[in-house]
Scaffold this motif. Structure first.
Motif, short mmCIF file in Angstrom:
data_model
loop_
_atom_site.label_atom_id
_atom_site.label_comp_id
_atom_site.label_asym_id
_atom_site.label_seq_id
_atom_site.Cartn_x
_atom_site.Cartn_y
_atom_site.Cartn_z
N PHE A 185 2.06 -18.61 3.84
CA PHE A 185 1.67 -17.82 2.67
C PHE A 185 1.20 -16.45 3.18
O PHE A 185 0.19 -16.36 3.88
CB PHE A 185 0.56 -18.52 1.90
CG PHE A 185 1.00 -19.74 1.16
CD1 PHE A 185 1.50 -19.64 -0.14
CD2 PHE A 185 0.91 -21.00 1.73
CE1 PHE A 185 1.92 -20.77 -0.83
CE2 PHE A 185 1.32 -22.13 1.04
CZ PHE A 185 1.83 -22.02 -0.25
N THR A 186 1.93 -15.39 2.81
CA THR A 186 1.69 -14.10 3.45
C THR A 186 0.77 -13.16 2.68
O THR A 186 0.51 -12.04 3.16
CB THR A 186 3.02 -13.36 3.66
OG1 THR A 186 3.56 -13.00 2.38
CG2 THR A 186 4.02 -14.21 4.41
N LEU A 187 0.29 -13.58 1.52
CA LEU A 187 -0.45 -12.64 0.66
C LEU A 187 0.41 -11.39 0.47
O LEU A 187 1.55 -11.51 0.02
CB LEU A 187 -1.80 -12.29 1.29
CG LEU A 187 -2.84 -13.42 1.30
CD1 LEU A 187 -4.00 -13.05 2.21
CD2 LEU A 187 -3.36 -13.68 -0.11
N ASN A 188 -0.10 -10.21 0.85
CA ASN A 188 0.67 -8.96 0.70
C ASN A 188 1.01 -8.35 2.05
O ASN A 188 1.17 -7.15 2.17
CB ASN A 188 -0.13 -7.96 -0.14
CG ASN A 188 -1.46 -7.62 0.51
OD1 ASN A 188 -1.88 -8.27 1.46
ND2 ASN A 188 -2.13 -6.60 0.00
N LYS A 189 1.13 -9.22 3.07
CA LYS A 189 1.30 -8.70 4.43
C LYS A 189 2.76 -8.53 4.86
O LYS A 189 3.02 -8.14 5.99
CB LYS A 189 0.60 -9.64 5.42
CG LYS A 189 -0.85 -9.95 5.08
CD LYS A 189 -1.73 -8.72 5.18
CE LYS A 189 -3.16 -8.99 4.76
NZ LYS A 189 -3.86 -9.96 5.60
N GLY A 190 3.73 -8.86 3.97
CA GLY A 190 5.13 -8.65 4.31
C GLY A 190 5.79 -9.83 4.97
O GLY A 190 5.14 -10.80 5.37
N ASP A 232 7.68 -6.56 12.03
CA ASP A 232 7.06 -5.24 12.21
C ASP A 232 5.93 -5.01 11.22
O ASP A 232 5.01 -4.23 11.49
CB ASP A 232 8.11 -4.14 12.10
CG ASP A 232 8.81 -4.13 10.75
OD1 ASP A 232 8.99 -5.23 10.19
OD2 ASP A 232 9.16 -3.04 10.28
N ARG A 233 5.96 -5.68 10.09
CA ARG A 233 4.90 -5.54 9.09
C ARG A 233 3.86 -6.65 9.21
O ARG A 233 2.73 -6.49 8.78
CB ARG A 233 5.50 -5.57 7.68
CG ARG A 233 6.40 -4.40 7.35
CD ARG A 233 7.14 -4.65 6.02
NE ARG A 233 8.07 -3.56 5.74
CZ ARG A 233 7.90 -2.67 4.77
NH1 ARG A 233 6.84 -2.74 4.00
NH2 ARG A 233 8.81 -1.72 4.57
N ASN A 234 4.30 -7.82 9.73
CA ASN A 234 3.44 -8.99 9.70
C ASN A 234 3.58 -9.77 11.01
O ASN A 234 4.57 -10.50 11.20
CB ASN A 234 3.81 -9.88 8.51
CG ASN A 234 2.87 -11.05 8.32
OD1 ASN A 234 2.04 -11.35 9.17
ND2 ASN A 234 2.98 -11.73 7.20
N PRO A 235 2.63 -9.66 11.92
CA PRO A 235 2.72 -10.36 13.22
C PRO A 235 2.85 -11.87 13.11
O PRO A 235 3.37 -12.51 14.03
CB PRO A 235 1.41 -9.97 13.91
CG PRO A 235 0.96 -8.71 13.24
CD PRO A 235 1.42 -8.83 11.82
#
Length: 584
Positions: A467-472, A476-479
């Motif tokens: 579940f990424t919330l708003n992290k992409g 490159d956007r989300n490690p």
């Protein structure tokens, strides 16, 4: 002793081809496990026994793509209504039930068996390996366990020929008189058989009070009567109730019903069958003995109140099947721990249901002052005044509140999130909630689906949700995308990864770089528009942390961790599932 042929070795022998054994057979066939299924009877009886299919069982059948004939032919029940004489005590509306299927389904047991046999044949026609036919007229005589297998002697009841089967595991789905359970002296069926007699009858009833979309109960001293719809077109119903005499004719049954329902007069006609039975309240002391297991009525039996017997058995099989598959395929780090968890998780459920149905039976039928007060005053008051009480009751009845506990199960992650009043992360051992999603690569008119639709495609593996919330959804956007891919690369045989983000965080520029394109798995990235699934799983904007949730093949949560504890998830997996490189 001579045998009809040389023994062959199989992974699993299922003893008993009722609904529980047949569902287990479908599970093992889907996992491509080498098994046989035997049944003592020459053929299934044409009359129905268990007919009540609960919401949780419907969800299981849906997840395994078995549900269509049930929904096409079963009778949907939308409410339970309880009367005492002409007075309505209380009713239970099922439409608010927290389930994809907010109703009960009435389906004759012989039809349930037919559907599950048809499903086996379909799997065989699709080319799935090792799908056998049901071997009717085969009786288990005895078995002996060795270090790494069980030697089972079975007999053809018609020819008398005996055969020796060597199997890795034996599962008794053969009912209350289980030959598997009786095959060991240390297996004890603990409990009691009640003195009173019960009647079951399938017949026609013509009365406006008895509707074909409800279960109708008449509470009465000395024994309640339950009336369940079987076929709305023919006004066909089932009557179950406690009686004072056995070997009832239609006339005697009519007289009994007149006494129980007075001043209401129900006209009974055209009985398909009338039979008596005794109620036993028993639970096996163990669900597992070495390489042998019990499921369904072989492991537990109880009052028919609530109709939970067959449903519990199917859920037993659902719990056991993927664990057997993990062990047989050498995908479990600790096979003994995996197999022991079947008993750890299901035995408490059996004990709880037996005690619960015993209490409900006494409340509906008891002649004592407390039982009369409970059904006449207390229960109606609680149902009318406290909606949560009604919700809890129906959740228990339909088994939608069932959960397992990390404290008692060896294969649930004993993870405690860092304390915070805002922490609402879903608890390990809970059933995975459903919710609406959209595909990141929508197809025309097919962009919307549910999480349960996704689980239907990942059913034979664990599903690891990020579940990424708003992290992409790109590295490159989300490690954490790389973390998900790292876990996936180590556990490809046992885990399917999916990503759930929400609308607005997935940009057009993300599309060419989505993490599963090289695997052909871009369909495993989803978005939601209302943030409901994040919240159902306890990943809130307030906390602001992404989370991993590992869902087992039986749809229970095995692990759930926030992003700052991902190392704990990795440690849990290391002690649970075999990494790919160990058998590559």
């Amino acid at each position: 002793m001579s045998f009809s042929k040389e023994p062959n070795h199989i992974d699993v022998l299922i003893c008993g081809a009722g609904p529980v054994g047949l569902f287990l057979a479908n599970e093992l066939a889907s996992f491509e496990i080498n098994f046989r299924i035997i049944e003592k009877l020459d053929k299934h009886a044409n009359f129905s026994k268990a007919i009540f299919v609960s919401a949780r069982t419907l969800e299981i059948l849906d997840n395994r793509k078995l549900i269509d004939p049930f929904l096409q032919n079963g009778v949907k029940v939308k409410q339970f209504v309880t009367y005492q004489n002409i007075n309505k005590l209380f009713d239970i509306d099922l439409s608010s039930m927290d389930s994809l299927f907010p109703f009960a389904l009435m389906n004759r047991q012989n039809k349930t068996q037919d559907y599950l046999i048809d499903a086996l044949h379909k799997k065989k026609s699709m080319g799935i390996k090792n799908v056998p036919n049901v071997e009717f007229g085969m009786e288990l005589i005895e078995y002996e366990e060795k270090d790494d297998h069980i030697i089972v002697v079975v007999k053809n009841v018609n020819s008398g020929k005996e055969e020796k089967i060597i199997c890795s595991y034996l599962v008794g789905c053969d009912g209350v008189h289980s030959s598997v359970r009786k095959g060991r002296n240390d297996w004890i069926f603990e409990g009691r058989t009640l003195d009173n007699s019960w009647v079951v009858a399938d017949l026609n009833i013509d009365y406006e009070l008895i509707k074909d979309d409800q279960v109708t109960l008449f509470a009465a001293e000395g024994g309640h009567i339950a009336i369940l719809p079987l076929d709305s077109r023919k006004k066909s119903f089932r009557i179950i109730g406690r009686v004072s005499e056995e070997h009832l004719t239609l006339d005697k049954l009519q007289k009994l019903i007149d006494e129980k329902t007075a001043p209401i007069k129900l006209k009974l006609t055209d009985p398909a069958w009338i039979a008596n039975f005794k109620v036993s309240e028993r639970v096996a002391n163990k669900y597992r003995m070495g390489r042998a297991f019990l499921a369904g009525d072989a492991a537990h039996c109880h009052s028919p109140v609530g109709g939970q017997g067959m449903n519990m058995g199917i859920q037993d099989a659902h719990n056991l099947a993927f664990k057997l598959a993990l062990v047989i395929k050498n995908q479990a780090i600790n096979p003994d721990k995996i197999l022991t968890s079947y008993e750890q998780e299901r035995h408490p459920v059996g004990k709880s249901v037996v005690s619960g149905t015993s209490f409900a039976t006494k409340m509906l039928s008891g002649k004592d002052f407390i039982s009369i007060c409970l059904r006449t005053f207390v229960a109606p008051f609680m149902f009318h005044v406290f909606p949560q009480f009604a919700f809890n009751f129906q959740s228990s009845l339909f088994q939608t509140d069932l959960k397992y506990f990390p404290e008692t199960s060896d294969i649930l992650h004993k993870y405690i999130p860092r304390s915070s009043p805002k922490n609402k992360l879903i608890k390990v051992g809970h059933y995975a909630p459903d919710g609406l999603l959209k595909k990141i690569f929508p197809q025309k008119n097919h962009d919307r689906l549910t999480l349960f639709d996704v689980f239907r495609s990942t059913a034979l593996k664990h599903t690891l949700i990020l579940f990424t919330l708003n992290k992409g959804v790109t590295a490159d956007r989300n490690p954490l995308i790389n973390t998900l891919l790292e876990i996936y690369s180590e556990y490809k045989r046992t885990i399917t990864p999916i990503i759930i983000s929400y609308q607005g965080t997935v940009q057009t520029a993300d599309i060419p770089f989505t993490p599963f394109l090289e695997e052909g798995r871009e369909q495993h990235i989803f978005i939601e528009t209302k943030f409901e699934l994040h919240e159902k799983y306890g990943i809130t904007k307030e906390i602001g942390q992404q989370a991993f949730v590992l869902v087992r093949p039986d749809l229970y949560v095995a692990s759930a961790v926030f992003e700052n504890d991902v190392d704990k998830l990795k440690a849990f997996l290391k002690g649970y599932l075999v990494k790919l490189d160990r058998h590559s």
